[in-house]
Every structure is written in structure tokens, then in C-alpha cells.
Design an enzyme around this catalytic site. Structure first.
Site, PDB file in Angstrom:
ATOM      1  N   ARG A 190     -10.475   0.091  15.644  1.00 59.01           N
ATOM      2  CA  ARG A 190     -10.356   0.972  14.491  1.00 59.01           C
ATOM      3  C   ARG A 190     -11.274   0.400  13.410  1.00 59.01           C
ATOM      4  NH1 ARG A 190      -4.540   1.411  11.497  1.00 59.01           N
ATOM      5  NH2 ARG A 190      -5.172  -0.710  11.025  1.00 59.01           N
ATOM      6  N   LYS A 242       0.843  -1.207   0.000  1.00 61.16           N
ATOM      7  CA  LYS A 242       0.000   0.000   0.000  1.00 61.16           C
ATOM      8  C   LYS A 242       0.881   1.260   0.000  1.00 61.16           C
ATOM      9  CE  LYS A 242      -0.199  -0.385   5.024  1.00 61.16           C
ATOM     10  NZ  LYS A 242      -0.990  -0.856   6.161  1.00 61.16           N
ATOM     11  N   MET A 277      11.151  24.464   2.208  1.00 58.65           N
ATOM     12  CA  MET A 277      10.396  23.661   1.254  1.00 58.65           C
ATOM     13  C   MET A 277      11.333  22.857   0.339  1.00 58.65           C
ATOM     14  SD  MET A 277       7.537  24.849  -1.520  1.00 58.65           S
ATOM     15  CE  MET A 277       6.296  25.354  -0.358  1.00 58.65           C
ATOM     16  N   TYR A 301      14.972  30.080   8.056  1.00 58.70           N
ATOM     17  CA  TYR A 301      13.781  30.818   8.467  1.00 58.70           C
ATOM     18  C   TYR A 301      13.678  30.925   9.984  1.00 58.70           C
ATOM     19  CZ  TYR A 301      11.767  30.515   3.748  1.00 58.70           C
ATOM     20  OH  TYR A 301      11.523  30.640   2.414  1.00 58.70           O
TER      21      TYR A 301
HETATM   22  C1  LIG Z   1      -0.192  -1.932   6.718  1.00 54.30           C
HETATM   23  C2  LIG Z   1      -0.781  -3.193   7.187  1.00 54.30           C
HETATM   24  C3  LIG Z   1       0.010  -4.340   7.343  1.00 54.30           C
HETATM   25  C4  LIG Z   1       1.525  -4.311   7.202  1.00 54.30           C
HETATM   26  O1  LIG Z   1       2.070  -3.810   8.404  1.00 54.30           O
HETATM   27  P1  LIG Z   1       3.658  -3.670   8.605  1.00 54.30           P
HETATM   28  O2  LIG Z   1       3.789  -3.223  10.009  1.00 54.30           O
HETATM   29  O3  LIG Z   1       4.121  -2.665   7.612  1.00 54.30           O
HETATM   30  O4  LIG Z   1       4.229  -5.024   8.352  1.00 54.30           O
HETATM   31  C5  LIG Z   1      -0.620  -5.515   7.691  1.00 54.30           C
HETATM   32  N1  LIG Z   1      -1.959  -5.565   7.879  1.00 54.30           N
HETATM   33  C6  LIG Z   1      -2.749  -4.483   7.758  1.00 54.30           C
HETATM   34  C7  LIG Z   1      -4.218  -4.607   7.982  1.00 54.30           C
HETATM   35  C8  LIG Z   1      -2.183  -3.266   7.418  1.00 54.30           C
HETATM   36  O5  LIG Z   1      -2.974  -2.188   7.313  1.00 54.30           O
END
Ligand SMILES: *Cc1c(COP(=O)(O)O)cnc(C)c1O
Length: 364
Positions: free
Chosen positions: A131, A35, A308, A260
Site C-alpha cells: 500500500r 487520526k 437517515m 422504507y
Molecule cells: C492507523 C494506524 C495505526 C494504528 O492501528 P490500530 O490498529 O488502530 O492500532 C498504526 N500505524 C499506522 C501506519 C496506521 O495507519
């Protein structure tokens, strides 16, 4: 000439890390989680490279899955958040994309949409993170609904997610896992058990939860997994090196400042290098003075506020630094986790926050 601010991606290291995961959990199917643009490493390039080595990919949202299909990726794909819209569920059915179902609302939507193909689902349980996920009663109800549905493949997966696995030996990890097993038992579930609970830190730190499926993400990209040093740190290879170059050099006297807001003032004569990277590239805006960078294999330290497009670093005492000199911001020699600490965040945030402006250069 473009500026030399790049992310070098060592695809072989991703492969090495995936194989390390498989060697630690040889009985499990290990789905590669890619992802957020493969944690900043490039969704399509990483997927193409791994496609012949992994059984499936996990992504957060349906758009990422559709993009993978458009680019010709044929592996099984799981959408970790599932979908809340009819048209997305139809897409999933058409393109053979697996969906997480984390609420009864999502399940009802799948049940009432007319679909060309059965959908494979992962029923997600809430074991404490609060969650996403079904509670016991909702899970029981979901099981009876799924049983009678012609829209859903009967071989579904039961999953959950750990909240504290990155803290080694945290009691919550054991408690969640116990609850997961208990919820399945209490439901009287009679199908074939296909389960998934573990992300990277759990795969390595809590191996008894390695089940039919694991979901490794961050470990593929080689960051240390725990809040304390661990044997696995040295076996994982960081896949991304974020680098830039020195674009200006000057000396300032004691009492003069840089950047800055006059947030850093020289306490002695100081040699400053300005480096061609800033928060618009994904270098963290909140990195404090003292955050290390590497120049000529030596540590130099951020001074003043991150701009930036530029940062300033103290190179007093590093000889022969020239305009165009390479600067490592994080990578093999300097962990993104270490930089993240200086910015009050975590390595995941830095990797996934790397801006599209930064070219990814692939090596293998
Ligand atoms: C992102 C995610 C993972 C992977 O987690 P890592 O800590 O990066 O290994 C696994 N399961 C779910 C549901 C996630 O959202």
C-alpha cells in the site's frame, strides 16, 4: 430541547487503555494514534487529555497535525502518510512535525525544498502490504540520500505496518516481521536502530515485534482487538457509548411492515419503538434486521431499513418502555464490533464514521 443522541466519551477509559498498552510494552515508546478525529472520539479533547501521558501522537494527514499545533499541543507529532506538497513539508519543518517518507518521490521533495529546520522522518518499508513503503532497492537508495542531506535529522525511524495482526497467530505477521529485519540487515544500515512495526493488535498478539516505537490506535478506545475472544478483551474499556432515545411507540399487526421498502414485515403482533438515530448520525445504513440495541438493559432488535435520522426496533416483551427512554446503540454493554458485524463492517468504521452532528459529551 435538543434530541438526546450523543456519544458519551469516558476519557479515563482511554487513559486506562493507554496504561494497559504501556504495561504490555514497557520497553517501547508508545505513540497514541489519534487520526480520524481520534477514531471519532474528538481529536482535540483526546489530545489535550492524553498530552501529559504520551510521548507523541500519530495522525494520518498534515491538516490534523497543524490543527493539533494550533490548539497548543506541543507533543511530538507524526504524519503517518507523510506529505506530497512542498507547502506541507514547509509547514512540517516550521512546526516541528515528523513526516513519514513512504516513497522516493516524497523523499526527493523533502531534499529539494529549502527548510528552516531539519525534519525528523520515519522511513517506511513495504514488507508485504503493498500500500505504502519502500522496497529494498528504494530503501538502500533512500539511506544514501538521507546521509548527505542537511534537511533531514540523522536520527530517523524505520517503520512498517502489519496487514493481518488482527488475526491471531497469522503466519503473515511473522513473515512480515522477518522481512523487516532482513531489509534492515541487507541495507547495511549503520545508524542507531530506531524501529517501529506494531499497531494495537500486534502489540498484544505478537509482542516480539514491540520495538523502540509502537503505534497503538484502536486499543486506546477499548474495542476487542482480534477475530476471536482474547484475554485482553476484558482488560480494555470501551471509551465511547453511543446513545439515543425512543421518540415514538406503536403496535402493528401481523402482515404490517416498518420502514422504507417494506423490508421487514411483522409475523405477529409487534410493539415498535422508533429511535432518534439514523445513518446521518453514523449508525450504519447496512445494519440488518436483528442488529441489537439496549433498552432498559435488555436487548431489542432492529427491524426494517435504517433511515437517515431514525431506526425502528422491536420492543415486544420489554415492559414499560416510554417516549424518551434511553437506547444504547454501542458502548460498554454492546460492543461496536458486534454491531459492525451486523452491518458487514468493522468497529473502526463505526467509531470513525460517527457524524459531527452527534455531540461528544466528555466524562472523567
Ligand atoms: C492507523 C494506524 C495505526 C494504528 O492501528 P490500530 O490498529 O488502530 O492500532 C498504526 N500505524 C499506522 C501506519 C496506521 O495507519
Amino acid at each position: 430541547m435538543p434530541r438526546h443522541t450523543n456519544a458519551i466519551i469516558e476519557l479515563d477509559n482511554i487513559r486506562h487503555n493507554y496504561e494497559l498498552c504501556v504495561s504490555l510494552a514497557p520497553e517501547s515508546n508508545n505513540m497514541a494514534i489519534i487520526k480520524a478525529d481520534a477514531y471519532g472520539h474528538g481529536l482535540i479533547d483526546v489530545a489535550r487529555y492524553l498530552s501529559s501521558h504520551v510521548p507523541a501522537f500519530g495522525i494520518a494527514i498534515i491538516d490534523e497535525a497543524v490543527q493539533l499545533r494550533q490548539e497548543g499541543i506541543t507533543n511530538d507529532l507524526l504524519v503517518l502518510q507523510g506529505c506530497n506538497r512542498k507547502e506541507d513539508i514547509l509547514q512540517a519543518s516550521l512546526q516541528n512535525i515528523w513526516l513519514t517518507i513512504h516513497s522516493l518521490e516524497q523523499l526527493y521533495l523533502v531534499l529539494k525544498t529549502s527548510l528552516p529546520n531539519k525534519i525528523k522522518i520515519w522511513l517506511k518499508l513495504d514488507t508485504g502490504m503493498h500500500r505504502l513503503g519502500l522496497n529494498q532497492q528504494q530503501f538502500n537508495q533512500a539511506l544514501s540520500l538521507v546521509k548527505d542531506s542537511t534537511n533531514i535529522d540523522k536520527n530517523f525511524v524505520i517503520s512498517s505496518h502489519f496487514s493481518c495482526a488482527a488475526e491471531l497467530h497469522h503466519s503473515e505477521t511473522r513473515r512480515q516481521f522477518k522481512q523487516f529485519k532482513l531489509m534492515i540487515e541487507e541495507s547495511g544500515f549503520e545508524g542507531e536502530l530506531i524501529r517501529s512495526h506494531s499497531n494495537s493488535s500486534a502489540i498484544v498478539g505478537f509482542p516480539e515485534a514491540n520495538m523502540e516505537w509502537n503505534r497503538p490506535g484502536i486499543m486506546l478506545f477499548g474495542l476487542p482487538l482480534f477475530d476471536q475472544p482474547h484475554d485482553s478483551d476484558l482488560r480494555l474499556r470501551p471509551a465511547m457509548t453511543f446513545e439515543s432515545e425512543v421518540t415514538a411507540i406503536r403496535d402493528v399487526e401481523a402482515g404490517e411492515y416498518a420502514g422504507y421498502g417494506q423490508n421487514w414485515v411483522a409475523d405477529k403482533k409487534t410493539k415498535i419503538a422508533t429511535v432518534a438515530v439514523g445513518y446521518a448520525d453514523g449508525y450504519p445504513r447496512h445494519a440488518k434486521s436483528g442488529t441489537p440495541v439496549l433498552i432498559r438493559n435488555q436487548r431489542a432488535y432492529l427491524i426494517g431499513t435504517v433511515s437517515m435520522d431514525l431506526i425502528t426496533v422491536d420492543i415486544t416483551g420489554i415492559d414499560n418502555v416510554k417516549i424518551g427512554e434511553r437506547v444504547e446503540l454501542w458502548g460498554n454493554e454492546l460492543s461496536a464490533n458486534e454491531i459492525a458485524k451486523f452491518a458487514g463492517t468493522i468497529g473502526y468504521d463505526l467509531l470513525s464514521g460517527l457524524s459531527p452532528r452527534v455531540p461528544r459529551i466528555y466524562r472523567n
